[in-house]
Design a protein around this motif. Structure first.
Motif, PDB file in Angstrom:
ATOM      1  N   GLU A  55      87.741  61.062 102.697  1.00 38.17           N
ATOM      2  CA  GLU A  55      88.610  59.945 103.085  1.00 38.17           C
ATOM      3  C   GLU A  55      88.700  59.768 104.591  1.00 38.17           C
ATOM      4  O   GLU A  55      89.194  58.743 105.081  1.00 38.17           O
ATOM      5  CB  GLU A  55      90.015  60.136 102.502  1.00 38.17           C
ATOM      6  CG  GLU A  55      90.738  61.390 102.965  1.00 38.17           C
ATOM      7  CD  GLU A  55      90.484  62.594 102.076  1.00 38.17           C
ATOM      8  OE1 GLU A  55      91.304  63.532 102.118  1.00 38.17           O
ATOM      9  OE2 GLU A  55      89.481  62.585 101.354  1.00 38.17           O
ATOM     10  N   GLY A  56      88.236  60.746 105.362  1.00 34.17           N
ATOM     11  CA  GLY A  56      88.262  60.626 106.808  1.00 34.17           C
ATOM     12  C   GLY A  56      87.071  59.873 107.382  1.00 34.17           C
ATOM     13  O   GLY A  56      87.092  59.513 108.567  1.00 34.17           O
ATOM     14  N   TYR A  57      86.059  59.615 106.574  1.00 36.10           N
ATOM     15  CA  TYR A  57      84.860  58.922 107.055  1.00 36.10           C
ATOM     16  C   TYR A  57      85.046  57.414 106.940  1.00 36.10           C
ATOM     17  O   TYR A  57      85.626  56.909 105.985  1.00 36.10           O
ATOM     18  CB  TYR A  57      83.633  59.370 106.259  1.00 36.10           C
ATOM     19  CG  TYR A  57      83.192  60.774 106.614  1.00 36.10           C
ATOM     20  CD1 TYR A  57      82.160  60.987 107.514  1.00 36.10           C
ATOM     21  CD2 TYR A  57      83.827  61.881 106.059  1.00 36.10           C
ATOM     22  CE1 TYR A  57      81.761  62.274 107.852  1.00 36.10           C
ATOM     23  CE2 TYR A  57      83.433  63.170 106.389  1.00 36.10           C
ATOM     24  CZ  TYR A  57      82.404  63.356 107.287  1.00 36.10           C
ATOM     25  OH  TYR A  57      82.026  64.620 107.620  1.00 36.10           O
ATOM     26  N   ARG A  58      84.525  56.704 107.925  1.00 37.43           N
ATOM     27  CA  ARG A  58      84.696  55.251 107.969  1.00 37.43           C
ATOM     28  C   ARG A  58      83.492  54.502 107.406  1.00 37.43           C
ATOM     29  O   ARG A  58      83.590  53.307 107.117  1.00 37.43           O
ATOM     30  CB  ARG A  58      84.954  54.804 109.409  1.00 37.43           C
ATOM     31  CG  ARG A  58      86.306  55.264 109.934  1.00 37.43           C
ATOM     32  CD  ARG A  58      86.509  54.850 111.374  1.00 37.43           C
ATOM     33  NE  ARG A  58      85.651  55.618 112.290  1.00 37.43           N
ATOM     34  CZ  ARG A  58      85.562  55.373 113.592  1.00 37.43           C
ATOM     35  NH1 ARG A  58      86.232  54.367 114.131  1.00 37.43           N
ATOM     36  NH2 ARG A  58      84.785  56.117 114.356  1.00 37.43           N
ATOM     37  N   ASP A 109      77.998  65.547 115.118  1.00 36.64           N
ATOM     38  CA  ASP A 109      79.185  66.396 115.050  1.00 36.64           C
ATOM     39  C   ASP A 109      80.435  65.624 114.659  1.00 36.64           C
ATOM     40  O   ASP A 109      81.490  66.214 114.456  1.00 36.64           O
ATOM     41  CB  ASP A 109      79.427  67.067 116.415  1.00 36.64           C
ATOM     42  CG  ASP A 109      78.265  67.970 116.807  1.00 36.64           C
ATOM     43  OD1 ASP A 109      77.651  68.561 115.892  1.00 36.64           O
ATOM     44  OD2 ASP A 109      77.973  68.070 118.016  1.00 36.64           O
ATOM     45  N   GLY A 110      80.354  64.316 114.560  1.00 37.17           N
ATOM     46  CA  GLY A 110      81.524  63.516 114.242  1.00 37.17           C
ATOM     47  C   GLY A 110      81.776  63.426 112.749  1.00 37.17           C
ATOM     48  O   GLY A 110      80.989  63.880 111.911  1.00 37.17           O
ATOM     49  N   ASP A 111      82.911  62.842 112.410  1.00 38.17           N
ATOM     50  CA  ASP A 111      83.297  62.655 111.022  1.00 38.17           C
ATOM     51  C   ASP A 111      83.546  61.183 110.745  1.00 38.17           C
ATOM     52  O   ASP A 111      84.567  60.803 110.167  1.00 38.17           O
ATOM     53  CB  ASP A 111      84.563  63.465 110.695  1.00 38.17           C
ATOM     54  CG  ASP A 111      84.331  64.962 110.789  1.00 38.17           C
ATOM     55  OD1 ASP A 111      83.174  65.373 110.618  1.00 38.17           O
ATOM     56  OD2 ASP A 111      85.297  65.697 111.045  1.00 38.17           O
ATOM     57  N   SER A 112      82.618  60.327 111.187  1.00 37.83           N
ATOM     58  CA  SER A 112      82.810  58.895 110.988  1.00 37.83           C
ATOM     59  C   SER A 112      81.801  58.297 110.022  1.00 37.83           C
ATOM     60  O   SER A 112      82.130  57.383 109.259  1.00 37.83           O
ATOM     61  CB  SER A 112      82.745  58.146 112.326  1.00 37.83           C
ATOM     62  OG  SER A 112      81.494  58.369 112.951  1.00 37.83           O
ATOM     63  N   VAL A 113      80.546  58.795 110.023  1.00 38.34           N
ATOM     64  CA  VAL A 113      79.501  58.239 109.171  1.00 38.34           C
ATOM     65  C   VAL A 113      78.925  59.344 108.286  1.00 38.34           C
ATOM     66  O   VAL A 113      78.471  60.375 108.785  1.00 38.34           O
ATOM     67  CB  VAL A 113      78.366  57.608 110.003  1.00 38.34           C
ATOM     68  CG1 VAL A 113      77.287  57.032 109.090  1.00 38.34           C
ATOM     69  CG2 VAL A 113      78.909  56.516 110.915  1.00 38.34           C
ATOM     70  N   ALA A 114      78.960  59.122 106.983  1.00 39.24           N
ATOM     71  CA  ALA A 114      78.412  60.072 106.011  1.00 39.24           C
ATOM     72  C   ALA A 114      77.202  59.449 105.329  1.00 39.24           C
ATOM     73  O   ALA A 114      77.198  58.251 105.026  1.00 39.24           O
ATOM     74  CB  ALA A 114      79.461  60.457 104.973  1.00 39.24           C
ATOM     75  N   PHE A 115      76.186  60.262 105.104  1.00 42.26           N
ATOM     76  CA  PHE A 115      74.976  59.836 104.412  1.00 42.26           C
ATOM     77  C   PHE A 115      74.864  60.560 103.073  1.00 42.26           C
ATOM     78  O   PHE A 115      75.158  61.759 102.984  1.00 42.26           O
ATOM     79  CB  PHE A 115      73.737  60.137 105.252  1.00 42.26           C
ATOM     80  CG  PHE A 115      73.519  59.212 106.412  1.00 42.26           C
ATOM     81  CD1 PHE A 115      72.679  58.111 106.295  1.00 42.26           C
ATOM     82  CD2 PHE A 115      74.163  59.431 107.618  1.00 42.26           C
ATOM     83  CE1 PHE A 115      72.482  57.251 107.371  1.00 42.26           C
ATOM     84  CE2 PHE A 115      73.974  58.575 108.694  1.00 42.26           C
ATOM     85  CZ  PHE A 115      73.128  57.481 108.571  1.00 42.26           C
ATOM     86  N   ALA A 116      74.439  59.836 102.049  1.00 37.75           N
ATOM     87  CA  ALA A 116      74.130  60.415 100.741  1.00 37.75           C
ATOM     88  C   ALA A 116      72.674  60.082 100.434  1.00 37.75           C
ATOM     89  O   ALA A 116      72.336  58.909 100.224  1.00 37.75           O
ATOM     90  CB  ALA A 116      75.049  59.852  99.662  1.00 37.75           C
ATOM     91  N   LEU A 117      71.818  61.101 100.442  1.00 37.48           N
ATOM     92  CA  LEU A 117      70.389  60.903 100.192  1.00 37.48           C
ATOM     93  C   LEU A 117      70.104  61.197  98.726  1.00 37.48           C
ATOM     94  O   LEU A 117      70.209  62.345  98.277  1.00 37.48           O
ATOM     95  CB  LEU A 117      69.557  61.821 101.100  1.00 37.48           C
ATOM     96  CG  LEU A 117      69.869  61.749 102.604  1.00 37.48           C
ATOM     97  CD1 LEU A 117      68.875  62.601 103.390  1.00 37.48           C
ATOM     98  CD2 LEU A 117      69.867  60.311 103.108  1.00 37.48           C
ATOM     99  N   LEU A 118      69.752  60.153  97.974  1.00 39.70           N
ATOM    100  CA  LEU A 118      69.508  60.312  96.542  1.00 39.70           C
ATOM    101  C   LEU A 118      68.285  61.186  96.290  1.00 39.70           C
ATOM    102  O   LEU A 118      67.274  61.087  97.000  1.00 39.70           O
ATOM    103  CB  LEU A 118      69.324  58.951  95.880  1.00 39.70           C
ATOM    104  CG  LEU A 118      70.529  58.000  95.918  1.00 39.70           C
ATOM    105  CD1 LEU A 118      70.195  56.699  95.195  1.00 39.70           C
ATOM    106  CD2 LEU A 118      71.752  58.648  95.309  1.00 39.70           C
ATOM    107  N   GLN A 119      68.382  62.020  95.259  1.00 41.78           N
ATOM    108  CA  GLN A 119      67.285  62.901  94.866  1.00 41.78           C
ATOM    109  C   GLN A 119      66.602  62.406  93.591  1.00 41.78           C
ATOM    110  O   GLN A 119      66.042  63.178  92.834  1.00 41.78           O
ATOM    111  CB  GLN A 119      67.828  64.316  94.638  1.00 41.78           C
ATOM    112  CG  GLN A 119      68.558  64.904  95.825  1.00 41.78           C
ATOM    113  CD  GLN A 119      67.651  65.048  97.036  1.00 41.78           C
ATOM    114  OE1 GLN A 119      66.682  65.797  96.999  1.00 41.78           O
ATOM    115  NE2 GLN A 119      67.958  64.325  98.095  1.00 41.78           N
ATOM    116  N   GLY A 120      66.666  61.141  93.371  1.00 38.17           N
ATOM    117  CA  GLY A 120      66.105  60.518  92.177  1.00 38.17           C
ATOM    118  C   GLY A 120      66.963  59.313  91.841  1.00 38.17           C
ATOM    119  O   GLY A 120      68.069  59.140  92.361  1.00 38.17           O
ATOM    120  N   SER A 121      66.463  58.463  90.962  1.00 39.34           N
ATOM    121  CA  SER A 121      67.208  57.264  90.603  1.00 39.34           C
ATOM    122  C   SER A 121      68.357  57.605  89.657  1.00 39.34           C
ATOM    123  O   SER A 121      68.275  58.543  88.864  1.00 39.34           O
ATOM    124  CB  SER A 121      66.279  56.234  89.945  1.00 39.34           C
ATOM    125  OG  SER A 121      65.713  56.772  88.769  1.00 39.34           O
TER     126      SER A 121
END
Length: 269
Positions: A55-58, A109-121
């Motif tokens: 919830e802290g990521y924008r 090092d920030g907590d603003s942008v998070a990435f989710a890299l899919l490991q398959g469809s």
């Protein structure tokens, strides 16, 4: 003169009714499915760490395999996060099998942008529940981007020539449009092309919640991923600049070497 009509005997009538029952079994097509509705669980991992609080990521950026993942790993300094998405215990026997959990990262090092890299469809019939589990963890004001690819051979184009690389197209919610980002160079996805799976679920749920969401597809011409296909996503740099993530001089060479063409696109398949 009235002609008498032959009547069916009890045995003949029973035979015909039995045959009809075999052709049309007395069963309703609207039977209830007793399987529990599929549900995914978002696991935060180390709950004591500040970085484990979504919830802290924008901004949340969900990247499909291939071009989008190459862009993320080549353009940003990524720090692993302990998050995971798994199928709830009551759905362990689900079919088709649940997708592998994406790998989560924070930009620098920030907590603003998070990435989710899919490991398959993510299967289409599981995408709604999967997206619900993800969005529930992030603040309602967090922006969501879904980056993926569309093959040129799969793009439908009636009456006009198909675009060529580099080309970035997509769909977005009304909340995204209100943020005056028309100058990013993302062309509207031409009809009759449609967004499917995770992209469709994101657009539906984010539109209903008035959340800013962009689903962007880069055009890939052929089975092998080319540099121009990846660089299409660089048009989105202004979005990330608003939140000052730790970016770097893009270097996609190492990530490109690890990308294998999809089996269905291989000339040797």
């Amino acid at each position: 003169k009235e002609v008498s009509r032959p009547t069916l005997g009890g045995t003949a009538r029973a035979m015909i009714n039995g045959l009809l029952d075999q052709l049309e079994p007395p069963v309703s097509d609207d039977e209830d499915d007793e399987r529990p509705l599929e549900k995914f669980v978002f696991d935060r991992g180390d709950k004591g760490a500040e970085s484990s609080r979504p919830e802290g990521y924008r901004v949340l950026v969900i990247c499909g395999e291939g071009a989008a993942t190459v862009f993320a790993t080549g353009a940003f300094s990524l720090r692993p996060l302990p998050w995971a998405i798994r199928l709830a215990e009551e759905n362990r026997r689900s079919f088709p099998p649940p997708p592998r959990s994406p790998q989560f990262f924070a930009a620098g090092d920030g907590d603003s942008v998070a990435f989710a890299l899919l490991q398959g469809s993510v299967p289409s019939d599981q995408s709604t529940a999967w997206v619900e589990a993800v969005l529930a963890e992030f603040a309602p004001t967090a922006e969501v981007l879904f980056l993926d690819r569309i093959y040129r051979t799969e793009m439908l184009s009636h009456g006009v020539e198909r675009p060529e690389e580099p080309h970035l197209c997509g769909l977005w919610t009304a909340a995204w449009a209100r943020q005056t980002r028309a100058g990013l160079g993302v062309a509207p996805l031409r009809t009759p092309n449609v967004m499917e799976g995770v992209g469709a679920a994101l657009l539906t749920q984010c539109e209903a919640a008035d959340r800013a969401c962009l689903c962007a597809l880069t055009l890939q011409d052929g089975a092998h991923l080319a540099l121009n296909c990846v660089r299409s996503f660089e048009r989105l740099f202004p979005v990330f600049a608003d939140h000052r993530p730790a970016s770097r001089q893009p270097d996609y060479s190492e990530a490109l070497r690890k990308v294998m063409p999809r089996v269905s696109m291989s000339i040797y398949a």
